[in-house]
Design a protein around this motif. Sequence first.
Motif, PDB file in Angstrom:
ATOM      1  N   LEU A 114     -27.838 -17.313  78.719  1.00  0.00           N
ATOM      2  CA  LEU A 114     -27.140 -17.744  77.522  1.00  0.00           C
ATOM      3  C   LEU A 114     -27.981 -18.113  76.484  1.00  0.00           C
ATOM      4  O   LEU A 114     -27.634 -17.401  75.400  1.00  0.00           O
ATOM      5  CB  LEU A 114     -26.212 -18.842  78.024  1.00  0.00           C
ATOM      6  N   VAL A 115     -28.752 -18.748  76.704  1.00  0.00           N
ATOM      7  CA  VAL A 115     -29.724 -19.189  75.387  1.00  0.00           C
ATOM      8  C   VAL A 115     -30.611 -17.857  74.924  1.00  0.00           C
ATOM      9  O   VAL A 115     -30.271 -17.611  73.703  1.00  0.00           O
ATOM     10  CB  VAL A 115     -30.808 -20.161  75.826  1.00  0.00           C
ATOM     11  N   SER A 116     -30.979 -16.917  75.920  1.00  0.00           N
ATOM     12  CA  SER A 116     -31.846 -15.821  75.444  1.00  0.00           C
ATOM     13  C   SER A 116     -30.534 -14.785  74.790  1.00  0.00           C
ATOM     14  O   SER A 116     -31.131 -14.226  73.775  1.00  0.00           O
ATOM     15  CB  SER A 116     -32.347 -15.156  76.761  1.00  0.00           C
ATOM     16  N   GLN A 117     -29.314 -14.733  75.450  1.00  0.00           N
ATOM     17  CA  GLN A 117     -28.464 -13.779  74.636  1.00  0.00           C
ATOM     18  C   GLN A 117     -28.100 -14.475  73.333  1.00  0.00           C
ATOM     19  O   GLN A 117     -28.279 -13.510  72.460  1.00  0.00           O
ATOM     20  CB  GLN A 117     -27.164 -13.748  75.572  1.00  0.00           C
ATOM     21  N   GLY A 146     -17.683 -18.378  74.362  1.00  0.00           N
ATOM     22  CA  GLY A 146     -18.264 -16.937  74.195  1.00  0.00           C
ATOM     23  C   GLY A 146     -17.400 -16.029  73.634  1.00  0.00           C
ATOM     24  O   GLY A 146     -17.632 -14.863  73.610  1.00  0.00           O
ATOM     25  N   SER A 147     -16.219 -16.403  73.337  1.00  0.00           N
ATOM     26  CA  SER A 147     -15.102 -15.604  72.927  1.00  0.00           C
ATOM     27  C   SER A 147     -15.603 -14.608  71.707  1.00  0.00           C
ATOM     28  O   SER A 147     -15.110 -13.448  71.395  1.00  0.00           O
ATOM     29  CB  SER A 147     -13.938 -16.078  72.731  1.00  0.00           C
ATOM     30  N   ASN A 148     -16.640 -15.157  70.684  1.00  0.00           N
ATOM     31  CA  ASN A 148     -17.032 -14.212  69.741  1.00  0.00           C
ATOM     32  C   ASN A 148     -18.203 -13.638  69.784  1.00  0.00           C
ATOM     33  O   ASN A 148     -18.797 -13.130  68.796  1.00  0.00           O
ATOM     34  CB  ASN A 148     -16.760 -15.139  68.403  1.00  0.00           C
ATOM     35  N   GLY A 177     -18.841  -7.861  72.927  1.00  0.00           N
ATOM     36  CA  GLY A 177     -18.633  -7.497  74.170  1.00  0.00           C
ATOM     37  C   GLY A 177     -17.975  -8.577  75.120  1.00  0.00           C
ATOM     38  O   GLY A 177     -17.726  -9.533  74.293  1.00  0.00           O
ATOM     39  N   THR A 178     -17.832  -8.382  76.244  1.00  0.00           N
ATOM     40  CA  THR A 178     -17.226  -9.561  77.221  1.00  0.00           C
ATOM     41  C   THR A 178     -18.178 -10.098  77.941  1.00  0.00           C
ATOM     42  O   THR A 178     -17.943 -11.126  78.637  1.00  0.00           O
ATOM     43  CB  THR A 178     -16.314  -8.872  77.902  1.00  0.00           C
ATOM     44  N   PHE A 179     -19.550  -9.583  78.062  1.00  0.00           N
ATOM     45  CA  PHE A 179     -20.561 -10.266  78.786  1.00  0.00           C
ATOM     46  C   PHE A 179     -20.863 -11.736  78.464  1.00  0.00           C
ATOM     47  O   PHE A 179     -21.094 -12.676  79.301  1.00  0.00           O
ATOM     48  CB  PHE A 179     -21.885  -9.442  78.873  1.00  0.00           C
ATOM     49  N   GLY A 180     -20.820 -11.866  77.056  1.00  0.00           N
ATOM     50  CA  GLY A 180     -20.931 -13.350  76.556  1.00  0.00           C
ATOM     51  C   GLY A 180     -20.058 -14.174  77.059  1.00  0.00           C
ATOM     52  O   GLY A 180     -20.402 -15.389  77.641  1.00  0.00           O
ATOM     53  N   GLN A 181     -18.824 -13.802  77.158  1.00  0.00           N
ATOM     54  CA  GLN A 181     -17.881 -14.818  77.393  1.00  0.00           C
ATOM     55  C   GLN A 181     -17.876 -14.939  78.993  1.00  0.00           C
ATOM     56  O   GLN A 181     -17.518 -16.064  79.492  1.00  0.00           O
ATOM     57  CB  GLN A 181     -16.319 -14.196  77.189  1.00  0.00           C
TER      58      GLN A 181
END
Length: 139
Positions: free
Chosen positions: A24-27, A46-48, A51-55
């Motif tokens: 998460l921190v890396s992304q 993570g919604s903003n 893509g959807t991977f963050g969420q």
Amino acid sequence: MSLSPSAFALLGLVAWTVLLVLLLVSQRGLLVMAGRMQVNVFAADGSNTPGTFGQRLVRAHANCVENVPLFAAVLLYAMVTGQSQVTDPLAPILLGARILQSVVHLISTSALAVWIRFAAFFVQLLILIWWLLRLSTLI
């Protein structure tokens, strides 16, 4: 000195949660460094993120934070009270199911993936209930 299955699972649960934090921190760090997002605009869910991977990553991490303390408490209790013979046999399965649940969460949100995720979570829940029942009868 080798770790018992319960100790290995306990450390594995914590290490897996830490790995998800590092992802998460890396992304987020890469998004900031690339100028794609400002450091102070990340939504907690993570919604903003693009893509959807963050969420999905935020949710997988949050799910570990929500549930791993329950497993950790029971594993630690069993080890401290000398009852790890109760948790040792299923501890590796619990850890594997936790990792499977998170990985599937990161990969997809398809109906099949959600069913697999649920099955992995249900396995963990059944193991936790089994341990609680067994440990409560040994007191």
